[in-house]
Design a protein around this motif. Structure first.
Motif, PDB file in Angstrom:
ATOM      1  N   PHE A 229      -0.949  -1.175 -12.300  1.00  0.00           N
ATOM      2  CA  PHE A 229       0.438  -1.232 -11.851  1.00  0.00           C
ATOM      3  C   PHE A 229       0.949   0.189 -11.699  1.00  0.00           C
ATOM      4  N   SER A 230       1.492   0.520 -10.549  1.00  0.00           N
ATOM      5  CA  SER A 230       1.787   1.903 -10.208  1.00  0.00           C
ATOM      6  C   SER A 230       3.050   2.439 -10.875  1.00  0.00           C
ATOM      7  N   SER A 231       2.931   3.665 -11.386  1.00  0.00           N
ATOM      8  CA  SER A 231       4.077   4.455 -11.821  1.00  0.00           C
ATOM      9  C   SER A 231       4.159   5.746 -11.017  1.00  0.00           C
ATOM     10  N   GLY A 232       3.232   5.932 -10.079  1.00  0.00           N
ATOM     11  CA  GLY A 232       3.148   7.151  -9.284  1.00  0.00           C
ATOM     12  C   GLY A 232       3.683   6.968  -7.884  1.00  0.00           C
ATOM     13  N   PRO A 233       3.444   7.936  -6.992  1.00  0.00           N
ATOM     14  CA  PRO A 233       4.024   7.887  -5.646  1.00  0.00           C
ATOM     15  C   PRO A 233       3.409   6.838  -4.719  1.00  0.00           C
ATOM     16  N   TYR A 234       2.240   6.319  -5.088  1.00  0.00           N
ATOM     17  CA  TYR A 234       1.596   5.310  -4.251  1.00  0.00           C
ATOM     18  C   TYR A 234       1.221   4.096  -5.094  1.00  0.00           C
ATOM     19  N   LYS A 235       1.042   2.971  -4.429  1.00  0.00           N
ATOM     20  CA  LYS A 235       0.612   1.734  -5.071  1.00  0.00           C
ATOM     21  C   LYS A 235      -0.523   1.128  -4.255  1.00  0.00           C
ATOM     22  N   ILE A 236      -1.274   0.262  -4.880  1.00  0.00           N
ATOM     23  CA  ILE A 236      -2.394  -0.379  -4.197  1.00  0.00           C
ATOM     24  C   ILE A 236      -1.873  -1.503  -3.314  1.00  0.00           C
ATOM     25  N   GLN A 237      -2.180  -1.406  -2.025  1.00  0.00           N
ATOM     26  CA  GLN A 237      -1.864  -2.511  -1.113  1.00  0.00           C
ATOM     27  C   GLN A 237      -3.006  -3.511  -1.089  1.00  0.00           C
ATOM     28  N   THR A 238      -4.234  -3.007  -0.892  1.00  0.00           N
ATOM     29  CA  THR A 238      -5.423  -3.855  -0.946  1.00  0.00           C
ATOM     30  C   THR A 238      -6.554  -3.071  -1.596  1.00  0.00           C
ATOM     31  N   TYR A 239      -7.435  -3.806  -2.250  1.00  0.00           N
ATOM     32  CA  TYR A 239      -8.598  -3.189  -2.882  1.00  0.00           C
ATOM     33  C   TYR A 239      -9.760  -4.160  -2.746  1.00  0.00           C
ATOM     34  N   GLN A 240     -10.661  -3.839  -1.836  1.00  0.00           N
ATOM     35  CA  GLN A 240     -11.881  -4.629  -1.643  1.00  0.00           C
ATOM     36  C   GLN A 240     -13.024  -3.867  -2.292  1.00  0.00           C
ATOM     37  N   ARG A 241     -13.475  -4.371  -3.418  1.00  0.00           N
ATOM     38  CA  ARG A 241     -14.533  -3.702  -4.170  1.00  0.00           C
ATOM     39  C   ARG A 241     -15.722  -3.376  -3.269  1.00  0.00           C
ATOM     40  N   THR A 242     -16.243  -2.166  -3.422  1.00  0.00           N
ATOM     41  CA  THR A 242     -17.380  -1.601  -2.686  1.00  0.00           C
ATOM     42  C   THR A 242     -17.072  -1.342  -1.209  1.00  0.00           C
ATOM     43  N   GLN A 243     -15.856  -1.677  -0.745  1.00  0.00           N
ATOM     44  CA  GLN A 243     -15.525  -1.466   0.656  1.00  0.00           C
ATOM     45  C   GLN A 243     -14.435  -0.406   0.825  1.00  0.00           C
ATOM     46  N   LYS A 244     -13.210  -0.739   0.463  1.00  0.00           N
ATOM     47  CA  LYS A 244     -12.146   0.253   0.607  1.00  0.00           C
ATOM     48  C   LYS A 244     -10.936  -0.111  -0.233  1.00  0.00           C
ATOM     49  N   MET A 245     -10.151   0.904  -0.509  1.00  0.00           N
ATOM     50  CA  MET A 245      -8.863   0.763  -1.186  1.00  0.00           C
ATOM     51  C   MET A 245      -7.803   1.351  -0.268  1.00  0.00           C
ATOM     52  N   VAL A 246      -6.709   0.630  -0.093  1.00  0.00           N
ATOM     53  CA  VAL A 246      -5.602   1.110   0.728  1.00  0.00           C
ATOM     54  C   VAL A 246      -4.386   1.310  -0.168  1.00  0.00           C
ATOM     55  N   LEU A 247      -3.838   2.518  -0.131  1.00  0.00           N
ATOM     56  CA  LEU A 247      -2.662   2.863  -0.917  1.00  0.00           C
ATOM     57  C   LEU A 247      -1.481   3.111   0.012  1.00  0.00           C
ATOM     58  N   VAL A 248      -0.321   2.587  -0.350  1.00  0.00           N
ATOM     59  CA  VAL A 248       0.911   2.809   0.413  1.00  0.00           C
ATOM     60  C   VAL A 248       1.975   3.328  -0.545  1.00  0.00           C
ATOM     61  N   ARG A 249       3.069   3.829  -0.001  1.00  0.00           N
ATOM     62  CA  ARG A 249       4.092   4.433  -0.844  1.00  0.00           C
ATOM     63  C   ARG A 249       4.693   3.434  -1.828  1.00  0.00           C
ATOM     64  N   ASN A 250       4.965   3.917  -3.012  1.00  0.00           N
ATOM     65  CA  ASN A 250       5.733   3.190  -4.012  1.00  0.00           C
ATOM     66  C   ASN A 250       7.201   3.565  -3.809  1.00  0.00           C
ATOM     67  N   GLN A 251       7.970   2.645  -3.283  1.00  0.00           N
ATOM     68  CA  GLN A 251       9.357   2.967  -2.913  1.00  0.00           C
ATOM     69  C   GLN A 251      10.232   3.318  -4.122  1.00  0.00           C
ATOM     70  N   TYR A 252       9.785   2.951  -5.323  1.00  0.00           N
ATOM     71  CA  TYR A 252      10.590   3.198  -6.515  1.00  0.00           C
ATOM     72  C   TYR A 252      10.211   4.506  -7.231  1.00  0.00           C
ATOM     73  N   TRP A 253       9.183   5.185  -6.722  1.00  0.00           N
ATOM     74  CA  TRP A 253       8.867   6.500  -7.275  1.00  0.00           C
ATOM     75  C   TRP A 253       9.945   7.475  -6.839  1.00  0.00           C
ATOM     76  N   ASP A 254      10.506   8.199  -7.798  1.00  0.00           N
ATOM     77  CA  ASP A 254      11.605   9.120  -7.512  1.00  0.00           C
ATOM     78  C   ASP A 254      11.100  10.555  -7.602  1.00  0.00           C
ATOM     79  N   PRO A 255      11.006  11.256  -6.476  1.00  0.00           N
ATOM     80  CA  PRO A 255      10.489  12.635  -6.511  1.00  0.00           C
ATOM     81  C   PRO A 255      11.332  13.566  -7.373  1.00  0.00           C
ATOM     82  N   LYS A 256      12.596  13.201  -7.610  1.00  0.00           N
ATOM     83  CA  LYS A 256      13.452  14.066  -8.435  1.00  0.00           C
ATOM     84  C   LYS A 256      12.992  14.084  -9.891  1.00  0.00           C
ATOM     85  N   THR A 257      12.158  13.108 -10.274  1.00  0.00           N
ATOM     86  CA  THR A 257      11.635  13.073 -11.641  1.00  0.00           C
ATOM     87  C   THR A 257      10.238  13.658 -11.760  1.00  0.00           C
TER      88      THR A 257
END
Length: 599
Positions: A262-290
């Motif tokens: 579960f993401s606490s950083g600037p990106y989150k996992i959208q899809t993760y297909q083991r041995t194939q690929k992982m797609v990360l997209v922005r986590n809209q709740y990550w606050d760059p001011k912190t």
């Protein structure tokens, strides 16, 4: 940390600085003495032997950051948009923060997916600070270094908008005690329990265990206090490991958390297909001011697990389409077969420089009990030939347990068989005995070639090497099991916070051996070594510590020969012409992701 394995965007720095941090335990932890190894960058001439060995050391100072506020400094020329593709060799073994201990996954996790109590702020210019990440600062020390208090910042949120709390940090650390999750760093479990055998009285939060680890207090949602049985001035550095990443109990899926942290950083996992690929997209709740260290310039990241090193290198050399905004990770070093073409066509897009990793061929000393056999193979090793298979531009011959970048390093060669090995000396030690050993290797192109080379090069001394592949996304998990069925395997290790205290104890202290998740994959359990490790760790004079680690390094090799050190690693990977903000990260020995953008 285990390896699979700044620079400015043109690929070659004015000087490559490898940090060796020395916490000053007798004074305030706020100031640290730093040794920076300024390493010459190879000129990428296409010569397979261009190893950039013109290295020198300088001494500078660094401080724990006084200011841990966000946002991170803007990267000149950076803009938002686009997709970055990362080619890495096989799937991640673990992306669960409490099990994440191999560099490609570690870089992805700590730069993009989750935050920890502290982190590193760097941009490749040689300046590296430890800063408060989730915490407002790098920790408040008291009680002679035994007590550390961290206060969380305001406005910290997970990917669903819920607040990150100190209880979540404590719960994450508690998870690291669990025998079900054995593969991450063990520093926190050992320090909080005060015992290498940290499961004697506590086995984590599962099966009715407490949600807060031993010697830890969480008086409110913003405060976490650690009361170690012994002083640990290194705590700000240990806090940068993903062991301190928060995990909300309601989201914990135990061993399945590897599939969707579960993401606490600037990106989150959208899809993760083991041995194939992982797609990360922005986590809209990550606050760059912190966040004092990270950016979210790209719209998305795609981690591609399907390419071989040669395929990835060819794509990046072509610099066409999606490859123009792609890069390879540390474990995708340019193959020797492709390197001349790479330096001819893409020399300005090669990220290169020494890192903190030492590659060694470990003996499973539980199985290879004859010291003369271990010594014979140390004499017989053909480092020159092995480096040609490895890629001579991607490393230098290694003969010690400690890297030249590490505090306490001293050069020696306990079994000097020359650059190509001494067959006659090895045969003399074996006394005509024929030996059959099973060598397990990570099933990649490079490691297949290394296994074949070792088999052929050891045959003349009477050693039959039975080579067997191990799935690459299970390699460290398999050899980290105490009852594994292999006699030898290659192991790469780089310091967690560069200094010999994060190399010798985890790799060679037998009191730390557990059923699974071992870093001491030689399974060396020597009473003299164990006692010396314990003695050195109690020394407060760091100069004396350095001398003692160097002496123990040499003693382990001379007296016990539990491994064959072979290569001091160098990062040598490619990136596309549309990649901006890239540099070689000092803490990870890998391409830093926090400043990346698509041009």
């Amino acid at each position: 940390m285990t390896g699979q394995y700044g620079l400015n965007p043109t690929g070659c720095p004015k000087e490559r600085e490898v940090l060796v941090r020395r916490p000053v335990r007798t004074l305030s932890v706020g100031i640290l003495a730093v040794v920076l190894a300024a390493a010459g960058c190879s000129k990428n001439t296409g010569d397979d032997n261009a190893t950039g060995s013109d290295q020198k050391a300088t001494t500078q100072t660094a401080t724990l950051a006084d200011n841990s506020d966000g946002p991170a400094p803007e990267v000149p020329g950076a803009k938002k948009g686009g997709t970055v593709t990362i080619y890495t060799s096989g799937d991640f073994e673990h992306i669960d923060p409490q099990q994440n201990y191999v560099v490609p996954a570690q870089t992805t996790g700590t730069n993009l997916l989750y935050r920890s109590l502290t982190t590193y702020r760097e941009n490749g210019d040689g300046k590296l600070e430890v800063v408060g990440d989730l915490a407002t600062n790098t920790g408040e020390e008291s009680n002679g270094g035994k007590t550390w208090k961290f206060t969380l910042k305001d406005g910290l949120k997970y990917e669903d908008g819920t607040a990150i709390t100190a209880k979540d940090v404590a719960y994450g650390i508690a998870r690291s005690f669990s025998p079900d999750l054995p593969n991450g760093p063990h520093w926190w479990a050992q320090w909080l329990s005060g015992d290498a055998d940290y499961n004697k009285t506590y086995k984590g939060p599962y099966n009715g265990g407490a949600l807060v680890p031993p010697n830890t207090q969480v008086p409110d949602d913003k405060t976490i206090i650690f009361n170690f049985p012994e002083p640990h001035a290194d705590t700000p550095f240990a806090a940068a490991l993903s062991t301190t990443a928060p995990v909300p109990q309601a989201r914990d899926t135990k061993i399945q958390y590897d599939n969707r942290p579960f993401s606490s950083g600037p990106y989150k996992i959208q899809t993760y297909q083991r041995t194939q690929k992982m797609v990360l997209v922005r986590n809209q709740y990550w606050d760059p001011k912190t966040d004092p260290a990270r950016h979210d310039y790209p719209d998305s990241y795609v981690v591609d697990f399907t390419r071989t090193a040669e395929q990835a290198s060819q794509l990046l050399i072509s610099d066409a389409g999606a490859a123009a905004s792609s890069l390879t990770f540390q474990d995708m070093t340019i193959p020797a077969s492709v390197y001349p073409k790479a330096v001819q066509s893409a020399k300005d897009r090669i990220l290169t420089g020494p890192d903190q990793f030492v590659w060694q061929i470990n003996f499973n000393t539980q199985r290879v009990t004859d010291l003369k056999v271990r010594q014979a193979l140390n004499y017989a090793i053909d480092r020159q030939g092995l480096l040609k298979v490895w890629g001579s531009y991607a490393g230098d011959p290694g003969t010690t347990l400690l890297s030249p970048t590490t505090s306490g390093y001293q050069k020696y060669n306990a079994y000097d068989g020359g650059v190509t090995g001494n067959v006659e000396k090895a045969k003399e030690l074996l006394g005509g005995k024929k030996v059959t050993l099973t060598y397990g290797y990570r099933n990649t192109e490079r490691n297949q070639a290394i296994a074949a080379f070792l088999k052929s090069s050891f045959a003349p001394i009477g050693v039959n090497l039975n080579i067997q592949p191990i799935d690459e996304d299970q390699y460290y998990t398999v050899i980290g099991k105490k009852n594994n069925q292999f006699d030898m395997y290659m192991y790469g290790w780089g310091s967690d916070w560069p200094g010999a205290g994060t190399v010798i104890p985890p790799l060679w202290d037998g009191t730390r051996i557990t059923p699974e998740g071992n870093n001491n994959t030689a399974y060396l359990n020597d009473p003299k070594t164990n006692a010396e490790v314990a003695r050195i760790l109690k020394l407060s004079d760091l100069t004396e510590q350095d001398k003692a680690w160097a002496a123990l390094d040499k003693d382990i090799m001379t007296r016990l020969a539990p491994t064959i050190p072979v290569i001091y690693d160098k990062q040598t990977t490619l990136y596309g012409s549309k990649i901006g903000g890239i540099y070689l990260s000092a803490p990870y020995g890998n391409s830093g992701l926090n400043n990346l953008y698509v041009k």
